[in-house]
Design an enzyme around this catalytic site. Sequence first.
Site, PDB file in Angstrom:
ATOM      1  N   GLU A 140       0.878  -1.159   0.000  1.00 18.00           N
ATOM      2  CA  GLU A 140       0.000   0.000   0.000  1.00 18.00           C
ATOM      3  C   GLU A 140       0.921   1.215   0.000  1.00 18.00           C
ATOM      4  O   GLU A 140       1.863   1.274   0.795  1.00 18.00           O
ATOM      5  CB  GLU A 140      -0.893   0.038   1.246  1.00 18.00           C
ATOM      6  CG  GLU A 140      -1.841   1.227   1.197  1.00 18.00           C
ATOM      7  CD  GLU A 140      -2.645   1.453   2.487  1.00 18.00           C
ATOM      8  OE1 GLU A 140      -2.274   0.905   3.535  1.00 18.00           O
ATOM      9  OE2 GLU A 140      -3.632   2.203   2.419  1.00 18.00           O
TER      10      GLU A 140
ATOM     11  N   LYS B  99       5.243   0.105  10.529  1.00 15.63           N
ATOM     12  CA  LYS B  99       5.111   1.330   9.752  1.00 15.63           C
ATOM     13  C   LYS B  99       4.533   2.452  10.617  1.00 15.63           C
ATOM     14  O   LYS B  99       4.928   3.605  10.502  1.00 15.63           O
ATOM     15  CB  LYS B  99       4.195   1.063   8.554  1.00 15.63           C
ATOM     16  CG  LYS B  99       4.604   1.793   7.283  1.00 15.63           C
ATOM     17  CD  LYS B  99       3.592   1.588   6.191  1.00 15.63           C
ATOM     18  CE  LYS B  99       4.093   0.601   5.149  1.00 15.63           C
ATOM     19  NZ  LYS B  99       3.134   0.474   4.023  1.00 15.63           N
TER      20      LYS B  99
ATOM     21  N   ARG C 212       6.747 -12.898   9.318  1.00 16.15           N
ATOM     22  CA  ARG C 212       7.389 -11.657   8.913  1.00 16.15           C
ATOM     23  C   ARG C 212       8.714 -11.487   9.640  1.00 16.15           C
ATOM     24  O   ARG C 212       9.017 -12.191  10.611  1.00 16.15           O
ATOM     25  CB  ARG C 212       6.462 -10.471   9.162  1.00 16.15           C
ATOM     26  CG  ARG C 212       6.011 -10.315  10.587  1.00 16.15           C
ATOM     27  CD  ARG C 212       4.868  -9.311  10.692  1.00 16.15           C
ATOM     28  NE  ARG C 212       5.220  -8.047  10.084  1.00 16.15           N
ATOM     29  CZ  ARG C 212       4.345  -7.148   9.650  1.00 16.15           C
ATOM     30  NH1 ARG C 212       3.047  -7.389   9.768  1.00 16.15           N
ATOM     31  NH2 ARG C 212       4.729  -6.010   9.121  1.00 16.15           N
TER      32      ARG C 212
END
Length: 570
Positions: free
Chosen positions: A34, A269, A259
């Site tokens: 994104e 983020k 991850r």
Amino acid sequence: MEEYGRASNFIEEFIDEDLRSGRFDRVKTRFPPEPNGFLHIGHVKALCIDFGIAEKYSGSCNLRFDDTNPTKEDTVFVEGIQKDIEWLGFHWDKLYFASDFFEKLYEIACLLIEKGVAYVDDQTSEEMRLNRGTLKTPGVNSPYRDRSVEENLDLFRRMRAGEFPDGSRVLRAKIDMASPNMLMRDPTLYRILRHHHHKTGDKWCIYPMYDFQHPLQDAIEGITHSLCSLEYEIHRPLYDWMVAQAAFAHPPRQIEFARLNITRTVMSKRHLRRLVEEGYVSGWDDPRMPTLVAMRRRGYTPEAIKDFLARVGVAKADSTVDGALLEACVREAMGSEAPRAMAVLNPLKVTLTNWPEGRVDELTMENHPDHPELGERTVRFSKVCYIEREDFMENPPGKFFRLAPGREVRLKGAYIIKCEAVVKDASGEIVELSCSVDLNSRSGEEGANRKVKGTLHWVGEADARPAEVRLYEPILLDEYEAAEALDPEAEEVEETASNAADFINRLNPNSLTVMPDALVEPAIAEAPVGARFQFLRMGYFCKDPDSSEGKPVYNRIVPLKDTWAKVARN
RNA sequence: UGGGGCGUCGCCAAGCGGUUAAGGCACAAGACUUUGACUCUUGUACGCGUAGGUUCAAAUCCUACCGCCCCAGCCA
């Protein structure tokens, strides 16, 4: 494709299986960021998997921006992300934006309505939350759940036409409000949201949700394997439901992996954004950040970063990799590449009492001990030079074999000197060393062939150029340090856990150390921005864009291994 | 206490019923060294979350526990 080679992780095992069984006859992946921030090293894991697998199976990988939430997205990020991926050396097949497919997605939504598996819900988000039930209790159906196809179609069309205010209605999938999987309790497919979109402008006032858009987009692009991180595991039933409802002939297979986490590194983020916005760092490219823009500026190479991810591996267990592994990869990548040069970060003046007045030697130094093809350079040596302050101790401990009163040491590529006297200022601080020099000990000459325990780097007065050097440590304290910082009295680490919950409380106050008065040789001062060197005995450094004509600025990418520091600590 | 996952050396991670349980990082010892770097050599799980069971044989199969992560956004 008869031979698939040896699977190197569980994802490849699944793919081999799919290829053998005939479920797929090719491999197509996608990297779907994104555009709401810059890529960080955590994303590189996904990048390496998505692009790496495509390459291994002679397939291809698309770059797709999942730009379905215009409130967070911006073109600076789509440009930044593309640049980062190119810098790493990955090549995408097609470049897509989810927003390119809004019309198509709208049509599929209408199709679901016609099939009776989607409906417009007028409940407020609060009502929806209440009616969703909890982890242990089933939800209850929306009072709007059984509207007719015609009414739903009409309402949805009018949602798109802008007849209703933001948040007043949503399109929902009609699945099962009692499902033990919360995501299957009639998930939202579309919301009304008036916000300028970086690509489509103000054309749309309804935007698809991830769980609707993502699987359909994968299917539209012909993705075979949709690889994502573990938190999406629970989305998989919904992913499959969506693709099945839209009746795609070749449903993509979603496979999830753990991850990346690295010790003492901020990898969310949201948190990175906070570091930037609240001024804890100078920006997304502050060399302490784990973003690719920052790592690039600091001097990390794509090879080192990719090697790191290769060594980390791919599995499903939650894990936190030791940051030392990344450092090891950087050192290995840099070791045979970076030319060597000398820089004194914290200078201590040395005057050679018996050096002939006015004499200047031009010394030839190799740029790399193992790679003569990297050439040589000339440095000048005269009566005064500078050594690293920490290379001298007035009262050295046992195993210290650098300079001390009465001791000899070799200056790399130059002469052997002996400390004769220590000059101090009024406050007692050491300001200069008076040393004698063995004039027969010049490197390469016979007198140099005697054992001297220590060899120091130095910069001669004739060559010394001022520079600023920036040293970095992990941006977070380690667990022990964090506990100490928060509550030195605490008996147990656990007691301070809640205080440590806010990562701001765990920021390392020493993450940046500036050495404003460093002295470097000309090769370093004159190199272009981005040039990398090994500063002898000090580490690998990269010239920063903050450099100016008279004042080069260097970032330490990573220090050299330092056995002495370890000995000294104990 | 619903559902979905995961637990192999300090940190990652191979292992897929029969191997002395790979490898990397870290760590330790030694050799070499005009970078206490690099390189080289050597060492490091009698053990695979725990407890039972199946089997001639189990980290690998079964059962039960224990621990950790994820899910109740009109974020992705």
